[in-house]
Motif scaffolding. Sequence first.
Motif, PDB file in Angstrom:
ATOM      1  N   GLN A   3      -4.619  -0.678   2.635  1.00  0.00           N
ATOM      2  CA  GLN A   3      -5.302  -1.866   2.405  1.00  0.00           C
ATOM      3  C   GLN A   3      -6.304  -2.208   3.213  1.00  0.00           C
ATOM      4  N   LEU A   4      -6.205  -2.005   4.479  1.00  0.00           N
ATOM      5  CA  LEU A   4      -6.941  -2.475   5.684  1.00  0.00           C
ATOM      6  C   LEU A   4      -7.373  -1.346   6.472  1.00  0.00           C
ATOM      7  N   VAL A   5      -8.331  -0.777   6.670  1.00  0.00           N
ATOM      8  CA  VAL A   5      -8.561   0.169   7.646  1.00  0.00           C
ATOM      9  C   VAL A   5      -9.929  -0.291   8.509  1.00  0.00           C
ATOM     10  N   CYS A  22     -13.833  -4.068   9.181  1.00  0.00           N
ATOM     11  CA  CYS A  22     -12.394  -3.750   8.375  1.00  0.00           C
ATOM     12  C   CYS A  22     -12.704  -3.572   7.074  1.00  0.00           C
ATOM     13  N   ALA A  23     -12.249  -2.384   6.681  1.00  0.00           N
ATOM     14  CA  ALA A  23     -12.699  -1.857   5.096  1.00  0.00           C
ATOM     15  C   ALA A  23     -11.406  -2.560   4.366  1.00  0.00           C
ATOM     16  N   VAL A  24     -11.684  -3.288   3.246  1.00  0.00           N
ATOM     17  CA  VAL A  24     -10.686  -3.812   2.458  1.00  0.00           C
ATOM     18  C   VAL A  24     -10.830  -3.281   1.274  1.00  0.00           C
ATOM     19  N   SER A  25      -9.444  -2.885   0.463  1.00  0.00           N
ATOM     20  CA  SER A  25      -9.439  -2.312  -0.741  1.00  0.00           C
ATOM     21  C   SER A  25      -9.915  -3.448  -1.683  1.00  0.00           C
ATOM     22  N   GLY A  26     -10.466  -2.919  -2.739  1.00  0.00           N
ATOM     23  CA  GLY A  26     -11.083  -3.678  -3.568  1.00  0.00           C
ATOM     24  C   GLY A  26     -10.631  -4.935  -4.138  1.00  0.00           C
ATOM     25  N   VAL A  92      -6.442  -5.497  21.810  1.00  0.00           N
ATOM     26  CA  VAL A  92      -6.605  -4.749  20.661  1.00  0.00           C
ATOM     27  C   VAL A  92      -6.742  -5.992  19.361  1.00  0.00           C
ATOM     28  N   TYR A  93      -7.597  -5.429  18.599  1.00  0.00           N
ATOM     29  CA  TYR A  93      -8.044  -6.392  17.512  1.00  0.00           C
ATOM     30  C   TYR A  93      -7.644  -5.846  16.174  1.00  0.00           C
ATOM     31  N   TYR A  94      -7.157  -6.916  15.328  1.00  0.00           N
ATOM     32  CA  TYR A  94      -6.605  -6.564  14.119  1.00  0.00           C
ATOM     33  C   TYR A  94      -7.134  -7.304  13.045  1.00  0.00           C
ATOM     34  N   CYS A  95      -7.342  -6.945  11.921  1.00  0.00           N
ATOM     35  CA  CYS A  95      -7.805  -7.624  10.777  1.00  0.00           C
ATOM     36  C   CYS A  95      -6.564  -8.057   9.719  1.00  0.00           C
ATOM     37  N   HIS A  96      -6.855  -8.943   9.232  1.00  0.00           N
ATOM     38  CA  HIS A  96      -5.445  -9.473   8.295  1.00  0.00           C
ATOM     39  C   HIS A  96      -5.823 -10.272   6.995  1.00  0.00           C
ATOM     40  N   VAL A  97      -5.140 -10.047   6.199  1.00  0.00           N
ATOM     41  CA  VAL A  97      -5.201 -10.786   5.086  1.00  0.00           C
ATOM     42  C   VAL A  97      -3.710 -11.496   4.688  1.00  0.00           C
ATOM     43  N   GLY A  98      -3.867 -12.713   5.213  1.00  0.00           N
ATOM     44  CA  GLY A  98      -2.907 -13.686   5.098  1.00  0.00           C
ATOM     45  C   GLY A  98      -2.029 -13.712   3.893  1.00  0.00           C
TER      46      GLY A  98
END
Length: 113
Positions: A3-5, A22-26, A92-98
Amino acid sequence: QGQLVESGGGLVHSGGSLRLSCAVSGEYFTMNSIDWYRQTPGHEREWVAGLTPSDWPHYAASVQDRFTISRDNAAHTVNLEMNNLKPEDTAVYYCHVGAHNFWGQGRQGTVSS
């Protein structure tokens, strides 16, 4: 998770700039707050910046006025533009959908002095 790339990052000198995407699934792109975290060896993951579904950006004090989080609706990405970088930004950097506890795979950002 698929879901996150993440993409971007790299190596720059102090004072330089890097960009992370951060590419996020629609289905998760517009309905959730999306955040960026970073982590260095031996330390816990640290919150860096966040963007609410209404596109309100907010930042950790350590990156305020240097980092910009934004949404690209056409590309379905949440981006982190990092300027005036310092060696202590190396991580290292991370994106996150809480809301779903989704994490990106992590991208290295290194700032040399």
